[in-house]
Every structure is written in C-alpha cells, then in structure tokens.
Design a protein around this motif. Structure first.
Motif, PDB file in Angstrom:
ATOM      1  N   UNK A 112      16.715   1.175  -1.459  1.00 25.38           N
ATOM      2  CA  UNK A 112      16.751   2.419  -0.681  1.00 25.38           C
ATOM      3  C   UNK A 112      15.583   3.339  -1.047  1.00 25.38           C
ATOM      4  N   UNK A 113      14.414   2.714  -1.148  1.00 27.18           N
ATOM      5  CA  UNK A 113      13.191   3.430  -1.498  1.00 27.18           C
ATOM      6  C   UNK A 113      12.190   3.335  -0.356  1.00 27.18           C
ATOM      7  N   UNK A 114      11.287   4.286  -0.324  1.00 28.76           N
ATOM      8  CA  UNK A 114      10.259   4.328   0.706  1.00 28.76           C
ATOM      9  C   UNK A 114       9.107   3.393   0.349  1.00 28.76           C
ATOM     10  N   UNK A 115       8.765   2.508   1.267  1.00 31.42           N
ATOM     11  CA  UNK A 115       7.527   1.730   1.181  1.00 31.42           C
ATOM     12  C   UNK A 115       6.730   1.997   2.442  1.00 31.42           C
ATOM     13  N   UNK A 116       5.477   2.381   2.260  1.00 27.82           N
ATOM     14  CA  UNK A 116       4.614   2.678   3.404  1.00 27.82           C
ATOM     15  C   UNK A 116       3.229   2.125   3.147  1.00 27.82           C
ATOM     16  N   UNK A 117       2.705   1.411   4.130  1.00 31.95           N
ATOM     17  CA  UNK A 117       1.324   0.931   4.073  1.00 31.95           C
ATOM     18  C   UNK A 117       0.382   2.074   4.416  1.00 31.95           C
ATOM     19  N   UNK A 118      -0.669   2.211   3.641  1.00 33.81           N
ATOM     20  CA  UNK A 118      -1.637   3.266   3.902  1.00 33.81           C
ATOM     21  C   UNK A 118      -2.534   2.910   5.080  1.00 33.81           C
ATOM     22  N   UNK A 287      14.330  12.046   2.456  1.00 34.99           N
ATOM     23  CA  UNK A 287      15.189  10.913   2.135  1.00 34.99           C
ATOM     24  C   UNK A 287      14.975   9.707   3.033  1.00 34.99           C
ATOM     25  N   UNK A 288      13.820   9.603   3.681  1.00 36.37           N
ATOM     26  CA  UNK A 288      13.548   8.489   4.583  1.00 36.37           C
ATOM     27  C   UNK A 288      12.915   7.325   3.812  1.00 36.37           C
ATOM     28  N   UNK A 289      13.268   6.122   4.206  1.00 35.22           N
ATOM     29  CA  UNK A 289      12.770   4.936   3.513  1.00 35.22           C
ATOM     30  C   UNK A 289      11.785   4.132   4.354  1.00 35.22           C
ATOM     31  N   UNK A 290      11.406   4.673   5.508  1.00 35.84           N
ATOM     32  CA  UNK A 290      10.436   3.998   6.372  1.00 35.84           C
ATOM     33  C   UNK A 290       9.732   5.029   7.222  1.00 35.84           C
ATOM     34  N   UNK A 291       8.434   4.899   7.360  1.00 35.50           N
ATOM     35  CA  UNK A 291       7.678   5.801   8.223  1.00 35.50           C
ATOM     36  C   UNK A 291       7.943   5.465   9.686  1.00 35.50           C
ATOM     37  N   UNK A 292       8.184   6.476  10.523  1.00 39.53           N
ATOM     38  CA  UNK A 292       8.344   6.218  11.951  1.00 39.53           C
ATOM     39  C   UNK A 292       7.015   5.920  12.640  1.00 39.53           C
ATOM     40  N   UNK A 293       5.912   6.121  11.935  1.00 38.77           N
ATOM     41  CA  UNK A 293       4.580   5.889  12.511  1.00 38.77           C
ATOM     42  C   UNK A 293       4.007   4.551  12.034  1.00 38.77           C
ATOM     43  N   UNK A 294       3.949   4.356  10.728  1.00 36.86           N
ATOM     44  CA  UNK A 294       3.563   3.054  10.167  1.00 36.86           C
ATOM     45  C   UNK A 294       4.859   2.368   9.748  1.00 36.86           C
TER      46      UNK A 294
END
Length: 320
Positions: A112-118, A287-294
């Motif tokens: 339940x952690x955020x992972x986001x590609x730059x 508290x979001x775990x995913x970017x709505x853009x990436x």
C-alpha cells in the motif's frame, strides 16, 4: 514535511535538488550512491546525511526515495525501498523490461505504498496549459504524432553508452517519445523498429514506427546525430507543434484548419523536475498509491514499447 532520500548522486540528482527547492513541504535528508565519492560531494553541496550503504539510507528517517541511478538497478532499489516501507519515485525507464516491472508494481500494491515512474513532460506548466486550452478549442481527434531527439554532445565515457548500465538511445531517450505517443494515441497495437549500433554494444540511433488504438506515431532517438527535438501532434481540425526541447516544454503553436494560429508560452522554473516532484509529494499526502497521470498501466505500456523495440533490433540485456 516529506523527507526524501536519494539513491544515486549523478547528474540527474543535481537537477532534482535544483527543483526540490521550489517544492513546498519537501526536503532531501539523506543520500547514497554506488560511488562513495559522489555522495560526499553531494551532501557537501546540498546538505543531508551521507549514507554508507543503501540499508543505512532506508533505515533513516525518510518517507520516500528518489531513485536516480541508471536503469540496470531500478528494479532492485525499488523493491528494497518498498520492502523498507518507503514510497518510490523512480527515474525513467522504471525497469529494464516488463518482467522486472511486474514484481515492483505488485509489491507496491501489497505494501500500500506509492510507486511512480519519473516522467516529467506532463507536469510542466506548458503541457498542462495546452491540454486545458484544447478542451474548449480542440484540434479534433488526434491520429498522428511525430517526435524525437538526437544529441551528439555526450562525452565518450558517458554511461548512456554502457551496456552493463542499460544504456542506448532507446532506453535513455525513447521513454519520452513513448509517453507522448501513448498519451495522445492510446495503447500501442504494433511497432516496427530500425536501429544501428555504430560500433557500440548499445543502439546509437533508432527509428520507431508505431500503430496505436487511435493512430500512428513516428519517433526517433539517437546519440550519433543532432536532432531538432520538437514534436508534432496532428488532429482532424489542426495540428500542434511543441517547440524544442519538447520534453522540457515552454512554447507550443496550434495551427487550425480554418487558418487561425494560437501561440502558448508558459516558461518553467528550477529545471523542471520540481513539477513531477510536487505531484509525487501531494500523492503521498493524500494517501494515494498510484499517480492518475503516470499510472502503473502507462508505465507497463511504455516499458513494453521499449522492450519490443529493442528486441526488434537485436538488443537484449543480461538476463533477457
């Protein structure tokens, strides 16, 4: 205050530090690199704690990590950080291939952690303003994208040329073009790639022709030619030119079928990485775990595009 640790203290990490100064409520408090001397230089310049190991970094009082290494280690460090309970902002490309990306995204989901590609372009003021403008003055359905970049000024010992560090034009430059094509044309359905190695172990120039759900794209990337670096987005009622350097966008021109021409100027500040970093930090706060853009699905599609392209020209990395 969101506290970040940096993994990797090369060139991109310095741009990250330039940007984070403009991000309210965020700071870098620790750093680690595979090269010990680069860590000392980094913290001497920017402050924070110089860590002797990645374990020390991940055990420190940080909320998230920014992974600024070369792609060979992205999956390994992302998994280590997620297992340590840290959110992850990872430089593009997120991993070497889809087989590596799957476990990273699955672990982020489990923890339940955020992972986001730059992937910086969509967060720039110009790109956001362009998308907003088109809502009320559209160019019609987009059916074609042309974009690329080729740079001749990398020194001979640059890691972009390293096979072991997962270099090459497709892995180092084409992620941006892949994003642009997917963002405007939807999922890829077919691809044809031509590329040359020019005496190197990795590709030095490649051309990607892709078919998507909504149209076609022609993309190029390279290190042995010097390309203009603009982008063309073509619809039924007009076309957009995002002027060079389109991946650090500050100016666009929209030419309409009816003869109108609209100029959009929106300069950026602090090197540009501040916008994606601000987005990342806001996701953590919410508290979001995913970017709505990436999104995670977009990262999958970008990696799949790069992986298929590489294999078509005969470039496979260790373990593939």
């Amino acid at each position: 205050m969101i506290k970040l640790g940096i993994i990797g203290c090369g060139r991109i990490s310095h741009r990250f530090m330039q940007g984070i100064k403009q991000v309210e409520g965020a700071e870098v408090t620790a750093a680690w690199s595979r090269r010990a001397e680069s860590v000392e230089q980094f913290v001497n310049q920017y402050g924070g704690k110089a860590c002797d190991s990645i374990d020390e970094l991940l055990a420190s009082d940080i909320d998230a990590v920014y992974i600024a290494t070369l792609p060979d280690s992205h999956a390994e460090y992302s998994i280590s950080a997620l297992n340590a309970g840290k959110h992850v902002l990872c430089e593009k490309p997120a991993t070497v291939n889809l087989a590596q990306l799957g476990p990273v995204l699955q672990l982020a989901k489990e923890k339940k952690l955020l992972f986001m590609e730059g992937m910086k372009p969509p967060f720039y003021p110009l790109y956001r303003k362009l998308k907003e403008y088109l809502l009320t003055d559209p160019i019609g359905p987009v059916g074609y994208v042309r974009a690329g970049s080729a740079v001749m000024d990398c020194p001979p010992d640059h890691p972009n040329y390293s096979y072991d560090l997962v270099g090459g034009a497709i892995m180092q430059i084409a992620p941006y073009e892949a994003f642009l094509a997917l963002d405007w044309l939807g999922p890829m359905t077919d691809i044809q790639t031509m590329g040359r190695f020019s005496g190197k172990e990795v590709d030095m120039f490649a051309i990607l022709q892709t078919q998507h759900q909504d149209g076609y794209a022609q993309l190029y990337c390279g290190f042995d030619l010097h390309g203009k670096g603009d982008a063309l987005i073509v619809g039924t009622l007009g076309h957009i030119t995002i002027h060079k350097n389109w991946w650090n966008p500050s100016k666009a021109t929209i030419d309409y079928l009816d003869g109108r021409s609209i100029e959009i100027d929106e300069p950026f500040t602090a090197g540009g990485l501040n916008y994606e970093t601000e987005h990342f930090c806001n996701l953590i706060r919410n508290g979001q775990t995913e970017s709505p853009i990436i999104t995670h699905e977009l990262s999958r599609q970008m990696i799949a595009m790069l992986e298929t392209s590489r294999k078509q020209i005969g470039l496979k990395f260790k373990g593939e």
